[in-house]
Enzyme design. Sequence first.
Site, short mmCIF file in Angstrom:
data_model
loop_
_atom_site.label_atom_id
_atom_site.label_comp_id
_atom_site.label_asym_id
_atom_site.label_seq_id
_atom_site.Cartn_x
_atom_site.Cartn_y
_atom_site.Cartn_z
N SER A 104 72.18 59.86 -17.01
CA SER A 104 71.91 59.38 -15.65
C SER A 104 70.75 58.38 -15.61
O SER A 104 70.83 57.32 -16.21
CB SER A 104 71.65 60.59 -14.74
OG SER A 104 71.60 60.22 -13.40
N ASP A 243 71.92 53.77 -10.30
CA ASP A 243 71.24 54.33 -11.47
C ASP A 243 72.12 54.11 -12.70
O ASP A 243 73.17 53.47 -12.62
CB ASP A 243 70.93 55.82 -11.26
CG ASP A 243 72.18 56.70 -11.22
OD1 ASP A 243 73.27 56.17 -10.94
OD2 ASP A 243 72.05 57.91 -11.46
N ASP A 245 74.18 55.78 -14.51
CA ASP A 245 75.59 56.21 -14.62
C ASP A 245 76.38 56.00 -13.34
O ASP A 245 77.54 56.40 -13.26
CB ASP A 245 75.68 57.66 -15.10
CG ASP A 245 75.30 58.67 -14.02
OD1 ASP A 245 74.39 58.36 -13.22
OD2 ASP A 245 75.86 59.78 -14.00
N ASP A 247 76.07 57.17 -10.13
CA ASP A 247 76.33 58.17 -9.08
C ASP A 247 75.20 58.23 -8.06
O ASP A 247 75.25 59.03 -7.13
CB ASP A 247 76.61 59.55 -9.67
CG ASP A 247 75.44 60.15 -10.43
OD1 ASP A 247 74.38 59.50 -10.53
OD2 ASP A 247 75.58 61.29 -10.93
#
Length: 451
Positions: A104, A243, A245, A247
Amino acid sequence: MSARKYFGTDGIRGRVGKGVISADFVLRVGNALGRVLVERNGGQPTVVIGKDTRISGYMFESALEAGLVAAGVNVQLIGPMPTPAVAFLAHTLGADAGIVISASHNPHYDNGIKFFSGEGEKLDDATELALEAAMDQPFSTVESEQLGKAMRARDAVGRYIEFCKASVPRDFYLRGLKIVLDCAHGATYHVAPLLFRELGADVVAIGAEPNGVNINDGVGSTHIDNLSRKVVEVGADLGIAFDGDGDRVLMVDDTGAAVDGDGLLYLLAKAWQASGRLRGPVVGTLMTNYGLEQALEQLGIAFVRANVGDRYVHQALVEGNGVLGGEASGHILCLDRATTGDAIVSALQVLEVLGRDGASLRQALQGLAQVPQKTINVRLESGAREVVSSASVQEALAAAQQAVAGRGRAFLRPSGTEPVVRVTVEADEAGLMSATLEALADAVRSAAAQV
Protein backbone atom coordinates in the site's frame (compact mmCIF):
# COMPACT_ATOMS: atom_id res chain seq x y z
CA MET A 1 -12.43 -15.52 17.27
CA SER A 2 -8.93 -17.07 17.21
CA ALA A 3 -5.91 -14.79 17.23
CA ARG A 4 -4.11 -14.35 13.91
CA LYS A 5 -0.56 -15.66 13.59
CA TYR A 6 0.29 -14.14 10.21
CA PHE A 7 -2.61 -11.91 9.14
CA GLY A 8 -2.95 -8.28 10.15
CA THR A 9 -6.04 -6.18 9.51
CA ASP A 10 -5.34 -6.19 5.76
CA GLY A 11 -3.45 -9.33 4.78
CA ILE A 12 0.21 -10.05 5.48
CA ARG A 13 2.83 -7.29 5.46
CA GLY A 14 6.44 -6.71 6.49
CA ARG A 15 10.01 -5.92 5.48
CA VAL A 16 11.18 -7.63 2.29
CA GLY A 17 13.39 -10.62 3.04
CA LYS A 18 12.38 -10.77 6.70
CA GLY A 19 10.01 -13.24 8.34
CA VAL A 20 6.76 -13.73 6.45
CA ILE A 21 7.75 -11.43 3.56
CA SER A 22 10.47 -13.72 2.23
CA ALA A 23 10.43 -15.71 -0.99
CA ASP A 24 10.38 -19.08 0.78
CA PHE A 25 7.46 -18.14 3.04
CA VAL A 26 5.46 -16.57 0.19
CA LEU A 27 5.98 -19.81 -1.76
CA ARG A 28 4.29 -21.58 1.16
CA VAL A 29 1.50 -18.99 1.20
CA GLY A 30 0.69 -19.72 -2.43
CA ASN A 31 0.74 -23.46 -1.82
CA ALA A 32 -1.45 -23.11 1.28
CA LEU A 33 -4.06 -21.02 -0.55
CA GLY A 34 -4.05 -23.51 -3.40
CA ARG A 35 -4.68 -26.46 -1.07
CA VAL A 36 -7.51 -24.60 0.70
CA LEU A 37 -9.19 -23.75 -2.62
CA VAL A 38 -8.88 -27.28 -3.99
CA GLU A 39 -10.29 -28.74 -0.79
CA ARG A 40 -13.22 -26.29 -0.70
CA ASN A 41 -14.04 -25.88 -4.38
CA GLY A 42 -12.73 -29.07 -5.96
CA GLY A 43 -11.55 -29.33 -9.56
CA GLN A 44 -8.78 -27.01 -10.67
CA PRO A 45 -9.36 -23.52 -9.20
CA THR A 46 -8.06 -20.28 -10.71
CA VAL A 47 -6.35 -17.39 -8.90
CA VAL A 48 -5.70 -13.90 -10.32
CA ILE A 49 -2.44 -12.27 -9.20
CA GLY A 50 -1.73 -8.54 -9.46
CA LYS A 51 0.92 -6.32 -7.90
CA ASP A 52 2.09 -2.75 -7.48
CA THR A 53 5.39 -1.44 -8.82
CA ARG A 54 7.84 -2.53 -6.08
CA ILE A 55 10.91 -4.30 -7.42
CA SER A 56 10.28 -7.17 -4.98
CA GLY A 57 6.95 -7.82 -6.67
CA TYR A 58 8.68 -9.87 -9.38
CA MET A 59 10.13 -12.22 -6.76
CA PHE A 60 6.90 -12.69 -4.84
CA GLU A 61 4.82 -13.05 -8.01
CA SER A 62 7.03 -15.97 -9.06
CA ALA A 63 6.89 -17.52 -5.59
CA LEU A 64 3.09 -17.34 -5.39
CA GLU A 65 2.75 -18.70 -8.91
CA ALA A 66 4.97 -21.69 -8.13
CA GLY A 67 3.18 -22.49 -4.87
CA LEU A 68 -0.26 -22.29 -6.45
CA VAL A 69 0.63 -24.31 -9.54
CA ALA A 70 2.19 -27.00 -7.33
CA ALA A 71 -1.14 -27.27 -5.48
CA GLY A 72 -3.01 -27.80 -8.75
CA VAL A 73 -4.28 -24.23 -9.24
CA ASN A 74 -4.31 -22.22 -12.47
CA VAL A 75 -2.89 -18.71 -12.29
CA GLN A 76 -3.75 -15.59 -14.30
CA LEU A 77 -1.12 -12.85 -14.04
CA ILE A 78 -2.20 -9.25 -14.65
CA GLY A 79 1.01 -7.39 -13.69
CA PRO A 80 0.97 -3.94 -12.05
CA MET A 81 -2.65 -3.01 -11.39
CA PRO A 82 -4.54 -1.25 -8.59
CA THR A 83 -5.70 -3.43 -5.71
CA PRO A 84 -9.42 -2.90 -6.53
CA ALA A 85 -8.72 -3.95 -10.13
CA VAL A 86 -7.62 -7.35 -8.83
CA ALA A 87 -10.85 -7.62 -6.82
CA PHE A 88 -12.90 -6.75 -9.91
CA LEU A 89 -10.98 -9.06 -12.25
CA ALA A 90 -11.10 -11.98 -9.83
CA HIS A 91 -14.88 -11.71 -10.00
CA THR A 92 -15.35 -10.95 -13.68
CA LEU A 93 -12.86 -13.62 -14.83
CA GLY A 94 -14.65 -16.24 -12.77
CA ALA A 95 -11.64 -16.89 -10.55
CA ASP A 96 -11.80 -18.53 -7.15
CA ALA A 97 -9.61 -15.89 -5.50
CA GLY A 98 -7.45 -12.83 -6.15
CA ILE A 99 -4.06 -11.93 -4.70
CA VAL A 100 -2.44 -8.50 -4.58
CA ILE A 101 1.28 -8.13 -3.91
CA SER A 102 1.55 -4.71 -2.26
CA ALA A 103 2.36 -2.85 0.92
CA SER A 104 0.00 0.00 0.00
CA HIS A 105 1.42 3.36 1.13
CA ASN A 106 4.61 1.90 2.67
CA PRO A 107 8.11 2.42 1.20
CA HIS A 108 9.54 0.10 -1.43
CA TYR A 109 11.47 -1.99 1.09
CA ASP A 110 8.18 -3.28 2.54
CA ASN A 111 5.77 -5.56 0.77
CA GLY A 112 2.68 -7.59 1.54
CA ILE A 113 0.05 -10.02 0.33
CA LYS A 114 -3.67 -9.18 0.22
CA PHE A 115 -6.41 -11.65 -0.63
CA PHE A 116 -9.84 -11.41 -2.22
CA SER A 117 -12.57 -14.00 -2.62
CA GLY A 118 -13.99 -14.96 -6.00
CA GLU A 119 -16.72 -12.37 -5.32
CA GLY A 120 -14.11 -9.62 -5.14
CA GLU A 121 -14.40 -9.12 -1.38
CA LYS A 122 -11.87 -9.41 1.45
CA LEU A 123 -11.60 -12.93 2.85
CA ASP A 124 -13.92 -13.80 5.71
CA ASP A 125 -12.55 -14.81 9.10
CA ALA A 126 -13.11 -18.53 8.55
CA THR A 127 -11.14 -18.53 5.30
CA GLU A 128 -8.27 -16.53 6.83
CA LEU A 129 -8.04 -18.98 9.72
CA ALA A 130 -8.13 -21.96 7.35
CA LEU A 131 -5.36 -20.35 5.30
CA GLU A 132 -3.23 -19.72 8.38
CA ALA A 133 -3.62 -23.34 9.45
CA ALA A 134 -2.60 -24.52 5.97
CA MET A 135 0.52 -22.31 6.05
CA ASP A 136 1.84 -24.36 8.95
CA GLN A 137 1.44 -27.61 7.01
CA PRO A 138 4.23 -29.06 4.81
CA PHE A 139 4.53 -27.88 1.20
CA SER A 140 2.95 -30.38 -1.17
CA THR A 141 2.90 -30.95 -4.91
CA VAL A 142 0.12 -32.70 -6.80
CA GLU A 143 0.78 -35.34 -9.45
CA SER A 144 2.26 -33.97 -12.65
CA GLU A 145 -0.94 -34.29 -14.68
CA GLN A 146 -2.81 -32.27 -12.02
CA LEU A 147 -0.41 -29.30 -11.92
CA GLY A 148 -1.89 -25.90 -12.64
CA LYS A 149 -0.92 -23.61 -15.49
CA ALA A 150 0.11 -19.94 -15.48
CA MET A 151 -0.82 -17.41 -18.14
CA ARG A 152 -1.14 -13.67 -18.70
CA ALA A 153 -4.70 -12.37 -18.49
CA ARG A 154 -5.80 -10.66 -21.68
CA ASP A 155 -6.67 -6.94 -21.71
CA ALA A 156 -6.75 -6.55 -17.94
CA VAL A 157 -6.22 -2.79 -18.26
CA GLY A 158 -9.03 -2.36 -20.78
CA ARG A 159 -11.45 -4.43 -18.71
CA TYR A 160 -10.77 -2.40 -15.58
CA ILE A 161 -11.03 0.94 -17.37
CA GLU A 162 -14.46 0.00 -18.71
CA PHE A 163 -15.51 -1.08 -15.21
CA CYS A 164 -14.48 2.33 -13.83
CA LYS A 165 -16.33 4.15 -16.62
CA ALA A 166 -19.44 2.12 -15.88
CA SER A 167 -19.50 3.57 -12.34
CA VAL A 168 -20.66 6.95 -13.71
CA PRO A 169 -23.45 7.89 -16.16
CA ARG A 170 -22.83 7.25 -19.87
CA ASP A 171 -22.93 10.97 -20.63
CA PHE A 172 -20.32 11.77 -17.97
CA TYR A 173 -17.25 13.55 -19.31
CA LEU A 174 -14.39 15.72 -18.04
CA ARG A 175 -13.84 18.00 -21.02
CA GLY A 176 -12.78 21.47 -19.94
CA LEU A 177 -11.24 20.27 -16.65
CA LYS A 178 -7.52 20.43 -15.98
CA ILE A 179 -6.62 17.76 -13.44
CA VAL A 180 -3.30 16.88 -11.86
CA LEU A 181 -3.00 13.16 -11.06
CA ASP A 182 -0.39 11.98 -8.54
CA CYS A 183 -0.01 8.23 -9.03
CA ALA A 184 2.60 7.71 -6.28
CA HIS A 185 4.86 5.90 -8.81
CA GLY A 186 2.53 3.04 -7.98
CA ALA A 187 -0.12 0.75 -9.40
CA THR A 188 -2.28 3.51 -10.96
CA TYR A 189 0.61 4.99 -12.97
CA HIS A 190 -0.67 3.77 -16.35
CA VAL A 191 -4.38 3.15 -15.76
CA ALA A 192 -5.39 6.48 -14.16
CA PRO A 193 -3.89 8.92 -16.71
CA LEU A 194 -5.26 6.80 -19.58
CA LEU A 195 -8.76 6.67 -18.09
CA PHE A 196 -9.02 10.36 -17.25
CA ARG A 197 -7.73 11.36 -20.69
CA GLU A 198 -10.27 9.05 -22.33
CA LEU A 199 -12.95 10.91 -20.38
CA GLY A 200 -11.74 14.19 -21.86
CA ALA A 201 -9.71 15.74 -19.03
CA ASP A 202 -6.55 17.76 -19.61
CA VAL A 203 -4.30 15.56 -17.45
CA VAL A 204 -1.00 16.52 -15.86
CA ALA A 205 0.48 13.35 -14.43
CA ILE A 206 3.10 13.27 -11.69
CA GLY A 207 4.39 10.27 -9.77
CA ALA A 208 3.82 8.21 -12.92
CA GLU A 209 7.35 6.98 -13.64
CA PRO A 210 7.94 3.97 -11.39
CA ASN A 211 11.39 2.41 -11.26
CA GLY A 212 10.78 -0.25 -8.61
CA VAL A 213 12.15 1.70 -5.66
CA ASN A 214 10.44 5.11 -5.85
CA ILE A 215 6.88 4.05 -4.95
CA ASN A 216 5.40 6.50 -2.38
CA ASP A 217 8.75 8.32 -2.21
CA GLY A 218 7.72 11.94 -1.69
CA VAL A 219 4.62 11.44 -3.85
CA GLY A 220 1.08 10.11 -3.57
CA SER A 221 -1.62 10.50 -0.96
CA THR A 222 0.84 10.37 1.95
CA HIS A 223 2.76 13.36 0.55
CA ILE A 224 -0.07 15.62 -0.52
CA ASP A 225 2.02 18.84 -0.45
CA ASN A 226 3.69 17.78 -3.69
CA LEU A 227 0.31 17.67 -5.45
CA SER A 228 -0.82 20.95 -3.86
CA ARG A 229 2.19 22.76 -5.29
CA LYS A 230 1.68 21.28 -8.75
CA VAL A 231 -2.01 22.21 -8.90
CA VAL A 232 -1.20 25.85 -8.16
CA GLU A 233 1.80 25.85 -10.48
CA VAL A 234 -0.12 24.66 -13.55
CA GLY A 235 -3.41 26.40 -12.71
CA ALA A 236 -5.41 23.16 -12.51
CA ASP A 237 -9.02 22.93 -11.43
CA LEU A 238 -8.14 20.24 -8.89
CA GLY A 239 -5.70 17.47 -8.09
CA ILE A 240 -6.15 13.79 -7.25
CA ALA A 241 -3.64 11.76 -5.24
CA PHE A 242 -3.59 7.98 -5.09
CA ASP A 243 -1.54 5.76 -2.81
CA GLY A 244 0.83 3.07 -4.00
CA ASP A 245 -1.76 0.38 -4.63
CA GLY A 246 -4.69 2.55 -5.68
CA ASP A 247 -7.20 1.99 -2.90
CA ARG A 248 -6.82 5.42 -1.24
CA VAL A 249 -7.62 8.80 -2.74
CA LEU A 250 -7.24 12.37 -1.52
CA MET A 251 -7.90 15.57 -3.45
CA VAL A 252 -6.64 19.13 -3.69
CA ASP A 253 -8.78 22.11 -4.68
CA ASP A 254 -7.77 24.87 -7.09
CA THR A 255 -6.04 26.84 -4.32
CA GLY A 256 -3.88 23.88 -3.29
CA ALA A 257 -5.89 23.09 -0.15
CA ALA A 258 -5.98 19.38 0.63
CA VAL A 259 -9.27 17.49 1.00
CA ASP A 260 -9.04 14.31 3.05
CA GLY A 261 -11.34 11.29 3.12
CA ASP A 262 -13.67 12.94 5.61
CA GLY A 263 -14.18 15.84 3.23
CA LEU A 264 -14.89 13.50 0.33
CA LEU A 265 -17.39 11.54 2.45
CA TYR A 266 -19.23 14.76 3.31
CA LEU A 267 -19.39 15.85 -0.33
CA LEU A 268 -20.73 12.47 -1.48
CA ALA A 269 -23.16 11.98 1.42
CA LYS A 270 -24.70 15.41 0.93
CA ALA A 271 -25.10 14.96 -2.82
CA TRP A 272 -26.36 11.38 -2.62
CA GLN A 273 -28.91 12.32 0.01
CA ALA A 274 -30.27 14.99 -2.32
CA SER A 275 -30.39 12.62 -5.31
CA GLY A 276 -31.87 9.69 -3.38
CA ARG A 277 -28.82 7.48 -3.93
CA LEU A 278 -27.80 7.36 -0.28
CA ARG A 279 -29.16 4.53 1.84
CA GLY A 280 -28.31 3.29 5.30
CA PRO A 281 -25.86 5.12 7.54
CA VAL A 282 -22.62 6.69 6.44
CA VAL A 283 -19.84 4.73 8.14
CA GLY A 284 -16.62 6.28 9.42
CA THR A 285 -14.11 5.12 12.01
CA LEU A 286 -12.96 6.05 15.49
CA MET A 287 -10.65 8.56 13.79
CA THR A 288 -13.29 10.28 11.67
CA ASN A 289 -13.30 13.99 12.42
CA TYR A 290 -15.97 15.21 14.85
CA GLY A 291 -16.76 18.02 12.42
CA LEU A 292 -17.98 15.50 9.84
CA GLU A 293 -20.22 13.82 12.40
CA GLN A 294 -21.75 17.19 13.30
CA ALA A 295 -22.21 18.21 9.66
CA LEU A 296 -23.97 14.95 8.80
CA GLU A 297 -26.20 15.29 11.85
CA GLN A 298 -27.27 18.73 10.66
CA LEU A 299 -28.23 17.17 7.33
CA GLY A 300 -30.20 14.43 9.05
CA ILE A 301 -27.83 11.72 7.83
CA ALA A 302 -27.19 8.78 10.15
CA PHE A 303 -23.54 8.20 11.00
CA VAL A 304 -21.85 5.13 12.51
CA ARG A 305 -18.26 4.68 13.70
CA ALA A 306 -16.41 1.41 13.08
CA ASN A 307 -12.95 0.32 14.17
CA VAL A 308 -10.03 1.72 12.16
CA GLY A 309 -9.53 -0.16 8.89
CA ASP A 310 -11.55 -0.36 5.67
CA ARG A 311 -12.35 -4.00 6.48
CA TYR A 312 -14.36 -2.87 9.51
CA VAL A 313 -15.99 -0.04 7.58
CA HIS A 314 -17.11 -2.59 5.01
CA GLN A 315 -18.54 -4.86 7.70
CA ALA A 316 -20.53 -2.01 9.25
CA LEU A 317 -21.89 -0.95 5.86
CA VAL A 318 -23.06 -4.48 5.09
CA GLU A 319 -24.67 -4.81 8.53
CA GLY A 320 -26.45 -1.47 8.14
CA ASN A 321 -27.35 -1.93 4.46
CA GLY A 322 -25.31 1.17 3.69
CA VAL A 323 -23.43 2.18 0.54
CA LEU A 324 -21.02 4.92 1.63
CA GLY A 325 -18.21 4.84 4.15
CA GLY A 326 -14.52 5.48 4.56
CA GLU A 327 -11.58 6.86 6.45
CA ALA A 328 -9.79 10.19 6.59
CA SER A 329 -6.76 8.48 5.02
CA GLY A 330 -8.71 8.17 1.77
CA HIS A 331 -10.20 4.69 1.85
CA ILE A 332 -13.64 5.44 0.39
CA LEU A 333 -16.16 2.64 -0.12
CA CYS A 334 -18.99 3.12 -2.61
CA LEU A 335 -20.58 -0.29 -2.30
CA ASP A 336 -23.23 0.35 -4.93
CA ARG A 337 -20.40 0.70 -7.46
CA ALA A 338 -17.54 -1.52 -6.22
CA THR A 339 -17.06 -4.42 -3.81
CA THR A 340 -14.07 -2.81 -2.08
CA GLY A 341 -12.40 0.57 -1.66
CA ASP A 342 -11.46 1.82 -5.15
CA ALA A 343 -9.58 5.11 -5.41
CA ILE A 344 -10.31 5.70 -9.09
CA VAL A 345 -14.01 4.84 -8.81
CA SER A 346 -14.33 7.04 -5.71
CA ALA A 347 -12.64 9.94 -7.50
CA LEU A 348 -15.07 9.56 -10.40
CA GLN A 349 -18.04 9.68 -8.01
CA VAL A 350 -16.78 13.01 -6.64
CA LEU A 351 -16.19 14.42 -10.12
CA GLU A 352 -19.64 13.28 -11.23
CA VAL A 353 -21.19 15.23 -8.32
CA LEU A 354 -19.16 18.34 -9.14
CA GLY A 355 -20.08 18.16 -12.82
CA ARG A 356 -23.78 17.60 -12.15
CA ASP A 357 -23.98 20.47 -9.66
CA GLY A 358 -21.70 22.80 -11.61
CA ALA A 359 -19.60 23.34 -8.48
CA SER A 360 -15.91 23.50 -7.76
CA LEU A 361 -14.41 21.18 -5.16
CA ARG A 362 -14.06 24.12 -2.80
CA GLN A 363 -17.71 25.15 -3.22
CA ALA A 364 -18.98 21.60 -2.71
CA LEU A 365 -17.34 21.43 0.73
CA GLN A 366 -19.20 24.42 2.12
CA GLY A 367 -21.03 23.34 5.26
CA LEU A 368 -18.22 21.17 6.58
CA ALA A 369 -16.06 22.60 9.37
CA GLN A 370 -13.51 20.05 10.55
CA VAL A 371 -12.21 20.55 14.08
CA PRO A 372 -8.55 20.39 15.18
CA GLN A 373 -7.53 16.80 15.90
CA LYS A 374 -4.21 15.38 17.06
CA THR A 375 -2.85 12.01 18.16
CA ILE A 376 0.13 11.33 20.43
CA ASN A 377 1.64 7.85 20.38
CA VAL A 378 2.83 6.94 23.88
CA ARG A 379 5.37 4.11 23.59
CA LEU A 380 5.50 1.64 26.45
CA GLU A 381 7.74 -1.18 27.56
CA SER A 382 4.74 -3.53 27.47
CA GLY A 383 1.12 -3.89 28.56
CA ALA A 384 -0.74 -1.27 26.49
CA ARG A 385 -4.16 -2.64 27.42
CA GLU A 386 -3.20 -2.89 31.09
CA VAL A 387 -2.19 0.77 31.10
CA VAL A 388 -5.41 1.89 29.40
CA SER A 389 -7.57 -0.03 31.88
CA SER A 390 -5.78 1.34 34.95
CA ALA A 391 -7.86 3.45 37.35
CA SER A 392 -5.73 6.58 36.94
CA VAL A 393 -5.93 6.52 33.13
CA GLN A 394 -9.66 5.85 33.14
CA GLU A 395 -10.13 8.78 35.51
CA ALA A 396 -8.04 11.02 33.25
CA LEU A 397 -9.98 9.83 30.19
CA ALA A 398 -13.28 10.67 31.87
CA ALA A 399 -11.97 14.14 32.70
CA ALA A 400 -10.79 14.67 29.13
CA GLN A 401 -14.12 13.58 27.70
CA GLN A 402 -15.91 15.93 30.05
CA ALA A 403 -13.62 18.79 29.01
CA VAL A 404 -14.54 18.44 25.33
CA ALA A 405 -18.14 17.27 25.77
CA GLY A 406 -20.32 18.71 23.01
CA ARG A 407 -17.24 20.22 21.36
CA GLY A 408 -15.21 17.17 20.36
CA ARG A 409 -13.98 13.77 21.53
CA ALA A 410 -11.19 12.18 23.55
CA PHE A 411 -10.28 8.51 23.32
CA LEU A 412 -7.48 5.96 23.69
CA ARG A 413 -6.50 3.15 21.34
CA PRO A 414 -4.02 0.50 22.50
CA SER A 415 -2.18 -0.82 19.46
CA GLY A 416 -2.76 -4.44 18.60
CA THR A 417 0.67 -4.87 17.00
CA GLU A 418 3.12 -2.89 19.17
CA PRO A 419 3.42 -1.57 22.76
CA VAL A 420 1.85 1.81 22.01
CA VAL A 421 -1.19 3.68 23.29
CA ARG A 422 -2.59 6.17 20.78
CA VAL A 423 -4.00 9.20 22.59
CA THR A 424 -6.38 11.25 20.45
CA VAL A 425 -8.27 14.45 21.23
CA GLU A 426 -10.26 16.73 18.95
CA ALA A 427 -12.14 19.90 19.80
CA ASP A 428 -13.57 22.95 18.12
CA GLU A 429 -10.83 25.15 19.60
CA ALA A 430 -7.13 24.35 19.14
CA GLY A 431 -6.09 25.48 22.62
CA LEU A 432 -8.67 23.27 24.30
CA MET A 433 -7.63 20.34 22.13
CA SER A 434 -3.91 20.74 22.92
CA ALA A 435 -4.35 21.19 26.66
CA THR A 436 -6.70 18.23 26.96
CA LEU A 437 -4.44 16.05 24.82
CA GLU A 438 -1.31 16.78 26.85
CA ALA A 439 -3.08 16.13 30.15
CA LEU A 440 -4.40 12.79 28.94
CA ALA A 441 -1.07 11.76 27.42
CA ASP A 442 0.72 12.65 30.68
CA ALA A 443 -1.68 10.42 32.60
CA VAL A 444 -0.90 7.52 30.23
CA ARG A 445 2.85 8.10 30.62
CA SER A 446 2.57 8.20 34.42
CA ALA A 447 0.57 4.98 34.51
CA ALA A 448 3.04 3.30 32.14
CA ALA A 449 5.93 4.13 34.46
CA GLN A 450 4.22 2.23 37.25
CA VAL A 451 3.48 -0.96 35.28
